[in-house]
Enzyme design. Structure first.
Site, PDB file in Angstrom:
ATOM      1  N   ALA A 116      -0.082   0.569  -2.208  1.00  0.00           N
ATOM      2  CA  ALA A 116       0.426   1.888  -2.551  1.00  0.00           C
ATOM      3  C   ALA A 116      -0.498   2.652  -3.484  1.00  0.00           C
ATOM      4  O   ALA A 116      -0.568   3.883  -3.420  1.00  0.00           O
ATOM      5  CB  ALA A 116       1.816   1.770  -3.182  1.00  0.00           C
ATOM      6  N   THR A 117      -1.217   1.950  -4.359  1.00  0.00           N
ATOM      7  CA  THR A 117      -2.142   2.657  -5.255  1.00  0.00           C
ATOM      8  C   THR A 117      -3.205   3.396  -4.450  1.00  0.00           C
ATOM      9  O   THR A 117      -3.478   4.575  -4.694  1.00  0.00           O
ATOM     10  CB  THR A 117      -2.798   1.679  -6.247  1.00  0.00           C
ATOM     11  OG1 THR A 117      -1.806   1.224  -7.176  1.00  0.00           O
ATOM     12  CG2 THR A 117      -3.917   2.360  -7.023  1.00  0.00           C
TER      13      THR A 117
ATOM     14  N   ASN B  38      10.218   2.475 -10.690  1.00  0.00           N
ATOM     15  CA  ASN B  38       9.939   1.039 -10.782  1.00  0.00           C
ATOM     16  C   ASN B  38      10.465   0.401 -12.059  1.00  0.00           C
ATOM     17  O   ASN B  38      10.701  -0.803 -12.108  1.00  0.00           O
ATOM     18  CB  ASN B  38       8.433   0.782 -10.662  1.00  0.00           C
ATOM     19  CG  ASN B  38       7.620   1.653 -11.589  1.00  0.00           C
ATOM     20  OD1 ASN B  38       7.667   2.882 -11.499  1.00  0.00           O
ATOM     21  ND2 ASN B  38       6.847   1.045 -12.476  1.00  0.00           N
TER      22      ASN B  38
ATOM     23  N   GLN C  71       9.212   1.132  -4.205  1.00  0.00           N
ATOM     24  CA  GLN C  71      10.363   0.328  -4.611  1.00  0.00           C
ATOM     25  C   GLN C  71      11.555   0.471  -3.678  1.00  0.00           C
ATOM     26  O   GLN C  71      12.573  -0.189  -3.884  1.00  0.00           O
ATOM     27  CB  GLN C  71      10.781   0.719  -6.041  1.00  0.00           C
ATOM     28  CG  GLN C  71       9.736   0.420  -7.104  1.00  0.00           C
ATOM     29  CD  GLN C  71       9.469  -1.062  -7.292  1.00  0.00           C
ATOM     30  OE1 GLN C  71      10.281  -1.907  -6.917  1.00  0.00           O
ATOM     31  NE2 GLN C  71       8.325  -1.391  -7.876  1.00  0.00           N
TER      32      GLN C  71
ATOM     33  N   ALA D 228       3.311  -3.818   0.712  1.00  0.00           N
ATOM     34  CA  ALA D 228       4.073  -4.867   1.396  1.00  0.00           C
ATOM     35  C   ALA D 228       4.647  -5.901   0.427  1.00  0.00           C
ATOM     36  O   ALA D 228       5.696  -6.488   0.698  1.00  0.00           O
ATOM     37  CB  ALA D 228       3.189  -5.553   2.429  1.00  0.00           C
TER      38      ALA D 228
ATOM     39  N   THR E  30     -13.359  -2.715   7.217  1.00  0.00           N
ATOM     40  CA  THR E  30     -12.772  -3.677   8.148  1.00  0.00           C
ATOM     41  C   THR E  30     -11.312  -3.925   7.808  1.00  0.00           C
ATOM     42  O   THR E  30     -10.973  -4.248   6.664  1.00  0.00           O
ATOM     43  CB  THR E  30     -13.537  -5.008   8.099  1.00  0.00           C
ATOM     44  OG1 THR E  30     -14.906  -4.768   8.404  1.00  0.00           O
ATOM     45  CG2 THR E  30     -12.949  -6.005   9.069  1.00  0.00           C
TER      46      THR E  30
ATOM     47  N   CYS F 148       1.589  -2.311 -14.338  1.00  0.00           N
ATOM     48  CA  CYS F 148       0.305  -1.644 -14.535  1.00  0.00           C
ATOM     49  C   CYS F 148       0.049  -1.308 -15.994  1.00  0.00           C
ATOM     50  O   CYS F 148      -1.078  -0.992 -16.380  1.00  0.00           O
ATOM     51  CB  CYS F 148       0.234  -0.365 -13.698  1.00  0.00           C
ATOM     52  SG  CYS F 148       1.380   0.921 -14.227  1.00  0.00           S
TER      53      CYS F 148
END
Length: 383
Positions: free
Chosen positions: A71-72, A152, A180, A201, A242, A329
């Site tokens: 998500a970041t 969060n 979340q 995920a 990749t 974080c």
């Protein structure tokens, strides 16, 4: 034995997901963008299956799903990827909230240094921003509104449904950080109007290191987002590099499992929350919940234990519970939670607050026993 109660930071991987990833690592080792042999074709098939699984969970089209490292990165692409469009259109104003994850806050602050104007809307003591207050900040120069679905730290659900409906017919892009809520508030997400959505995920049983940026099509066109790094045309040029096939397979399966089991999982989480609150009420300790429970997910509780230092409590009770006092974080920072500060909660109350977060796979008996032990420690170290 200690029980893990910091799911909002990262949830344990589902063993079915891990088994799938191991199988892919062992047997599907081609590059998904190799076009000249079956190994690449096999890898590409795994990736596209996962893309369909994500799309099915969210109720969108598979060509609107773009895989990222989490998500970041998704938040950064959604926001920084609009710079060229904003400069060409002359719309260099962003509206967000003061309680967003740092991945959003630090990104828009970076754009402020580049000449963008940013308005930050704060919540009231309920932990919920007012949709009207957000919309009132939108002007003809606004390029983006970015609001998280679920906070969060508090678990408070933000009014993204109302905001999205109001913005749907305006020439303003709407981004939702659903980190979340994805895999949990499934029905709610499917009803939302938005242009971009992010999630990781590992918040709902998938692996760390993979996430998704959703770019919804409007009149058959994607939002005007450009890549923020260069190196190839993977993910249609939105996210070069990749693709990690096994991680993506894990992400896809986590989405499929969530789609099938989210109702059952939410009921389990709700029962756990009821038990935790019962134990707290029976403990005789004076406590207050940070944020209105009228708009809160069933997997999170942010609570102030009056007169108890949260830092001292976490250290003294780590043999019983793994809890936190804020976002992962900022966990190395001893400054007060910026989310609770924005809610207007007094500093002394913030310093006595902890976040407890759990999932359906936690044993209720283990939680009950160890939360009781946590509260007993709190009584011993309280003022």
């Amino acid at each position: 034995m200690s029980v893990y109660l910091d799911y909002n930071a990262s949830a344990p991987i589902d063993m079915r997901v891990l088994d799938k990833m191991v199988d892919v690592y062992k047997n599907v080792y081609g590059n998904a963008d190799s076009r000249t042999h079956q190994y690449g074709e096999n890898a590409r098939e795994v990736v596209e299956t996962a893309r369909k699984q994500v799309a099915s969970l969210l109720g969108i089209k598979s060509d609107e799903v773009f895989f990222t490292s989490g998500a970041t990165e998704s938040n950064n692409i959604a926001i920084q990827g609009l710079v060229e469009y904003a400069e060409k259109s002359g719309k260099k104003h962003i509206v967000t909230t003061s309680i967003e994850h740092k991945a959003v806050l630090e990104t828009v602050r970076h754009l402020e240094d580049k000449g963008f104007m940013v308005d930050y809307v704060s919540p009231d003591s309920s932990g919920r921003v007012d949709a009207k207050a957000v919309l009132e900040k939108v002007t003809e120069h606004t390029v983006l509104v970015s609001v998280m679905h679920v906070n969060n730290e508090t678990g408070i659900i933000q009014p993204v449904l109302e905001i999205g409906k109001e913005l749907a017919d305006r020439e303003v892009l709407f981004h939702i950080d659903a980190t979340q809520s994805c895999g949990k508030l499934v029905d709610e997400i499917r009803e939302l109007d938005y242009n971009m959505l992010s999630f990781s995920a590992h918040k709902f049983g998938g692996p760390q290191g993979v996430g998704v940026l959703v770019l919804r099509k409007k009149s058959f066109k994607l939002p005007p987002v450009k890549a923020i790094q260069f190196g190839g045309q993977q993910e249609h040029g939105i996210r070069p590099g990749t693709v990690p096939v096994a991680l993506i397979a894990g992400c896809g399966l986590a989405c499929e499992i969530a789609e099938h089991e989210y109702k059952k999982n939410d009921e389990i989480a709700k029962n756990i929350k009821s038990e935790v609150l019962r134990i707290m009420n029976d403990s005789g300790m004076k406590y207050r919940i940070n944020g209105s429970q009228d708009h809160c997910v069933n997997t999170t509780l942010n609570v102030c234990l009056d007169g108890v230092s949260s830092e001292a409590l976490m250290i003294s009770s780590k043999q019983y519970c793994g809890v936190s006092n804020g976002s992962a974080c900022t966990s190395k920072s001893y400054s007060p939670s910026y989310v609770l500060v924005a809610m207007g909660i007094p500093k002394e109350q913030i310093e006595s607050s902890i976040r407890i977060s759990w999932g359906h796979d936690v044993c209720k008996e283990d939680i009950c026993e160890n939360v009781e032990n946590l509260l007993n420690v709190a009584k011993q170290i309280g003022l």
